[in-house]
Design a protein around this motif. Sequence first.
Motif, PDB file in Angstrom:
ATOM      1  N   LYS A  42      19.772 -11.964  -7.299  1.00 46.34           N
ATOM      2  CA  LYS A  42      18.762 -12.076  -8.353  1.00 46.34           C
ATOM      3  C   LYS A  42      17.795 -10.905  -8.308  1.00 46.34           C
ATOM      4  CE  LYS A  42      18.626 -17.103  -8.831  1.00 46.34           C
ATOM      5  NZ  LYS A  42      17.798 -18.301  -8.641  1.00 46.34           N
ATOM      6  N   VAL A  43      17.370 -10.531  -7.106  1.00 48.45           N
ATOM      7  CA  VAL A  43      16.449  -9.411  -6.959  1.00 48.45           C
ATOM      8  C   VAL A  43      17.111  -8.110  -7.391  1.00 48.45           C
ATOM      9  CG1 VAL A  43      15.166  -8.037  -5.268  1.00 48.45           C
ATOM     10  CG2 VAL A  43      15.075 -10.520  -5.173  1.00 48.45           C
ATOM     11  N   LYS A  44      18.371  -7.940  -7.019  1.00 51.13           N
ATOM     12  CA  LYS A  44      19.113  -6.734  -7.401  1.00 51.13           C
ATOM     13  C   LYS A  44      19.248  -6.640  -8.913  1.00 51.13           C
ATOM     14  CE  LYS A  44      23.672  -4.742  -7.224  1.00 51.13           C
ATOM     15  NZ  LYS A  44      25.067  -5.033  -6.963  1.00 51.13           N
ATOM     16  N   ILE A  45      19.598  -7.738  -9.555  1.00 50.64           N
ATOM     17  CA  ILE A  45      19.734  -7.753 -11.019  1.00 50.64           C
ATOM     18  C   ILE A  45      18.400  -7.474 -11.691  1.00 50.64           C
ATOM     19  CG2 ILE A  45      20.171  -9.283 -12.986  1.00 50.64           C
ATOM     20  CD1 ILE A  45      22.390 -10.565 -11.314  1.00 50.64           C
ATOM     21  N   TYR A  46      17.326  -8.043 -11.160  1.00 55.44           N
ATOM     22  CA  TYR A  46      16.008  -7.844 -11.751  1.00 55.44           C
ATOM     23  C   TYR A  46      15.588  -6.385 -11.678  1.00 55.44           C
ATOM     24  CZ  TYR A  46      11.008  -8.217 -12.509  1.00 55.44           C
ATOM     25  OH  TYR A  46       9.743  -8.051 -12.992  1.00 55.44           O
ATOM     26  N   PHE A  47      15.755  -5.762 -10.515  1.00 56.49           N
ATOM     27  CA  PHE A  47      15.312  -4.384 -10.356  1.00 56.49           C
ATOM     28  C   PHE A  47      16.273  -3.366 -10.952  1.00 56.49           C
ATOM     29  CE2 PHE A  47      12.635  -6.173  -6.899  1.00 56.49           C
ATOM     30  CZ  PHE A  47      11.419  -5.810  -7.461  1.00 56.49           C
ATOM     31  N   GLY A  49      17.574  -3.702 -13.894  1.00 53.54           N
ATOM     32  CA  GLY A  49      17.288  -3.664 -15.326  1.00 53.54           C
ATOM     33  C   GLY A  49      18.323  -4.362 -16.174  1.00 53.54           C
ATOM     34  N   SER A  50      19.306  -5.025 -15.568  1.00 60.45           N
ATOM     35  CA  SER A  50      20.337  -5.683 -16.359  1.00 60.45           C
ATOM     36  C   SER A  50      19.982  -7.128 -16.690  1.00 60.45           C
ATOM     37  CB  SER A  50      21.679  -5.643 -15.627  1.00 60.45           C
ATOM     38  OG  SER A  50      21.564  -6.262 -14.362  1.00 60.45           O
ATOM     39  N   ALA A  51      18.877  -7.624 -16.184  1.00 55.09           N
ATOM     40  CA  ALA A  51      18.449  -8.984 -16.498  1.00 55.09           C
ATOM     41  C   ALA A  51      17.740  -9.009 -17.844  1.00 55.09           C
ATOM     42  CB  ALA A  51      17.525  -9.512 -15.404  1.00 55.09           C
ATOM     43  N   THR A  52      17.772 -10.142 -18.495  1.00 61.17           N
ATOM     44  CA  THR A  52      17.075 -10.296 -19.771  1.00 61.17           C
ATOM     45  C   THR A  52      15.582 -10.368 -19.507  1.00 61.17           C
ATOM     46  OG1 THR A  52      18.944 -11.515 -20.645  1.00 61.17           O
ATOM     47  CG2 THR A  52      16.870 -11.712 -21.820  1.00 61.17           C
ATOM     48  N   ARG A  53      14.856  -9.584 -20.230  1.00 59.40           N
ATOM     49  CA  ARG A  53      13.409  -9.575 -20.050  1.00 59.40           C
ATOM     50  C   ARG A  53      12.750 -10.141 -21.290  1.00 59.40           C
ATOM     51  NH1 ARG A  53      13.588  -3.846 -17.519  1.00 59.40           N
ATOM     52  NH2 ARG A  53      13.924  -4.419 -15.366  1.00 59.40           N
ATOM     53  N   VAL A  54      11.692 -10.864 -21.069  1.00 58.45           N
ATOM     54  CA  VAL A  54      10.968 -11.501 -22.166  1.00 58.45           C
ATOM     55  C   VAL A  54      10.328 -10.446 -23.066  1.00 58.45           C
ATOM     56  CG1 VAL A  54       9.090 -13.095 -22.724  1.00 58.45           C
ATOM     57  CG2 VAL A  54      10.571 -13.556 -20.777  1.00 58.45           C
ATOM     58  N   VAL A  55       9.898  -9.336 -22.489  1.00 58.32           N
ATOM     59  CA  VAL A  55       9.240  -8.292 -23.266  1.00 58.32           C
ATOM     60  C   VAL A  55      10.186  -7.740 -24.334  1.00 58.32           C
ATOM     61  CG1 VAL A  55       8.171  -6.020 -23.133  1.00 58.32           C
ATOM     62  CG2 VAL A  55       7.735  -7.690 -21.356  1.00 58.32           C
ATOM     63  N   ALA A  56      11.437  -7.509 -23.963  1.00 60.51           N
ATOM     64  CA  ALA A  56      12.401  -6.977 -24.924  1.00 60.51           C
ATOM     65  C   ALA A  56      12.659  -7.964 -26.052  1.00 60.51           C
ATOM     66  CB  ALA A  56      13.708  -6.634 -24.216  1.00 60.51           C
ATOM     67  N   ILE A  57      12.711  -9.236 -25.718  1.00 62.85           N
ATOM     68  CA  ILE A  57      12.947 -10.254 -26.744  1.00 62.85           C
ATOM     69  C   ILE A  57      11.763 -10.319 -27.701  1.00 62.85           C
ATOM     70  CG2 ILE A  57      13.229 -12.730 -27.112  1.00 62.85           C
ATOM     71  CD1 ILE A  57      14.735 -12.786 -24.427  1.00 62.85           C
ATOM     72  N   ARG A  58      10.553 -10.296 -27.167  1.00 65.71           N
ATOM     73  CA  ARG A  58       9.357 -10.332 -28.013  1.00 65.71           C
ATOM     74  C   ARG A  58       9.251  -9.079 -28.875  1.00 65.71           C
ATOM     75  NH1 ARG A  58       9.735 -14.982 -27.662  1.00 65.71           N
ATOM     76  NH2 ARG A  58       8.724 -16.219 -26.081  1.00 65.71           N
ATOM     77  N   GLN A  59       9.590  -7.938 -28.311  1.00 68.80           N
ATOM     78  CA  GLN A  59       9.530  -6.692 -29.076  1.00 68.80           C
ATOM     79  C   GLN A  59      10.525  -6.733 -30.235  1.00 68.80           C
ATOM     80  OE1 GLN A  59      10.432  -3.223 -26.792  1.00 68.80           O
ATOM     81  NE2 GLN A  59       9.534  -1.850 -28.296  1.00 68.80           N
ATOM     82  N   ARG A  60      11.708  -7.267 -30.001  1.00 66.05           N
ATOM     83  CA  ARG A  60      12.701  -7.383 -31.066  1.00 66.05           C
ATOM     84  C   ARG A  60      12.189  -8.310 -32.170  1.00 66.05           C
ATOM     85  NH1 ARG A  60      17.889  -9.835 -28.969  1.00 66.05           N
ATOM     86  NH2 ARG A  60      16.659 -11.704 -29.236  1.00 66.05           N
ATOM     87  N   GLU A  61      11.554  -9.422 -31.797  1.00 65.62           N
ATOM     88  CA  GLU A  61      11.009 -10.341 -32.798  1.00 65.62           C
ATOM     89  C   GLU A  61       9.908  -9.677 -33.620  1.00 65.62           C
ATOM     90  OE1 GLU A  61       9.708 -13.674 -30.554  1.00 65.62           O
ATOM     91  OE2 GLU A  61      11.720 -14.476 -30.290  1.00 65.62           O
ATOM     92  N   ILE A  62       9.073  -8.878 -32.979  1.00 63.76           N
ATOM     93  CA  ILE A  62       7.996  -8.190 -33.701  1.00 63.76           C
ATOM     94  C   ILE A  62       8.570  -7.180 -34.681  1.00 63.76           C
ATOM     95  CG2 ILE A  62       6.102  -6.542 -33.405  1.00 63.76           C
ATOM     96  CD1 ILE A  62       5.445  -8.042 -30.787  1.00 63.76           C
ATOM     97  N   ILE A  63       9.593  -6.446 -34.274  1.00 68.67           N
ATOM     98  CA  ILE A  63      10.205  -5.451 -35.168  1.00 68.67           C
ATOM     99  C   ILE A  63      10.858  -6.126 -36.363  1.00 68.67           C
ATOM    100  CG2 ILE A  63      12.066  -3.748 -35.335  1.00 68.67           C
ATOM    101  CD1 ILE A  63      11.362  -2.967 -32.428  1.00 68.67           C
ATOM    102  N   ILE A  64      11.587  -7.201 -36.126  1.00 69.06           N
ATOM    103  CA  ILE A  64      12.235  -7.919 -37.228  1.00 69.06           C
ATOM    104  C   ILE A  64      11.183  -8.508 -38.166  1.00 69.06           C
ATOM    105  CG2 ILE A  64      13.641  -9.943 -37.784  1.00 69.06           C
ATOM    106  CD1 ILE A  64      15.255  -9.341 -35.245  1.00 69.06           C
ATOM    107  N   GLY A  65      10.121  -9.096 -37.602  1.00 69.49           N
ATOM    108  CA  GLY A  65       9.051  -9.656 -38.430  1.00 69.49           C
ATOM    109  C   GLY A  65       8.340  -8.601 -39.247  1.00 69.49           C
ATOM    110  N   SER A  66       8.132  -7.412 -38.650  1.00 71.37           N
ATOM    111  CA  SER A  66       7.487  -6.320 -39.377  1.00 71.37           C
ATOM    112  C   SER A  66       8.347  -5.864 -40.546  1.00 71.37           C
ATOM    113  CB  SER A  66       7.230  -5.132 -38.454  1.00 71.37           C
ATOM    114  OG  SER A  66       6.437  -5.509 -37.380  1.00 71.37           O
ATOM    115  N   PHE A  67       9.649  -5.776 -40.320  1.00 79.27           N
ATOM    116  CA  PHE A  67      10.549  -5.369 -41.392  1.00 79.27           C
ATOM    117  C   PHE A  67      10.541  -6.381 -42.530  1.00 79.27           C
ATOM    118  CE2 PHE A  67      14.783  -5.632 -43.308  1.00 79.27           C
ATOM    119  CZ  PHE A  67      14.850  -4.379 -43.886  1.00 79.27           C
ATOM    120  N   LEU A  68      10.629  -7.660 -42.178  1.00 68.38           N
ATOM    121  CA  LEU A  68      10.657  -8.691 -43.222  1.00 68.38           C
ATOM    122  C   LEU A  68       9.340  -8.745 -43.990  1.00 68.38           C
ATOM    123  CD1 LEU A  68      12.563 -11.631 -41.513  1.00 68.38           C
ATOM    124  CD2 LEU A  68      13.359 -10.161 -43.359  1.00 68.38           C
TER     125      LEU A  68
END
Length: 97
Positions: A42-47, A49-68
């Motif tokens: 788990k630590v190896k995956i986290y460091f 960068g292959s783990a899913t991060r909440v920041v990336a998900i939120r950033q994607r939602e903001i970009i999609i919302g801005s476009f719409l």
Amino acid sequence: MKISKTELENFSKLVTGLIEQADNTESICYALNRLTLEELEKVKIYFSGSATRVVAIRQREIIIGSFLSGMLIFLFSTYQSNLIVFFFWALFSVTCV
């Protein structure tokens, strides 16, 4: 893959403990040797960068919302004189919200 809140809290405590011991090489080696193989993975995956991060998900939602929202504003300003398109715009905006 959904992770429970308790697992996230335990993992954050684990990573925080490792970060606190990062100044001393001997203490971090001792801490890493105490971890189980699953925790090390788990630590190896986290460091790595292959783990899913909440920041990336939120950033994607903001970009999609801005476009719409930009598209909705454009459609409203372009077709505000046409009543049928205005109702479609209102219906679409309510659906998005």
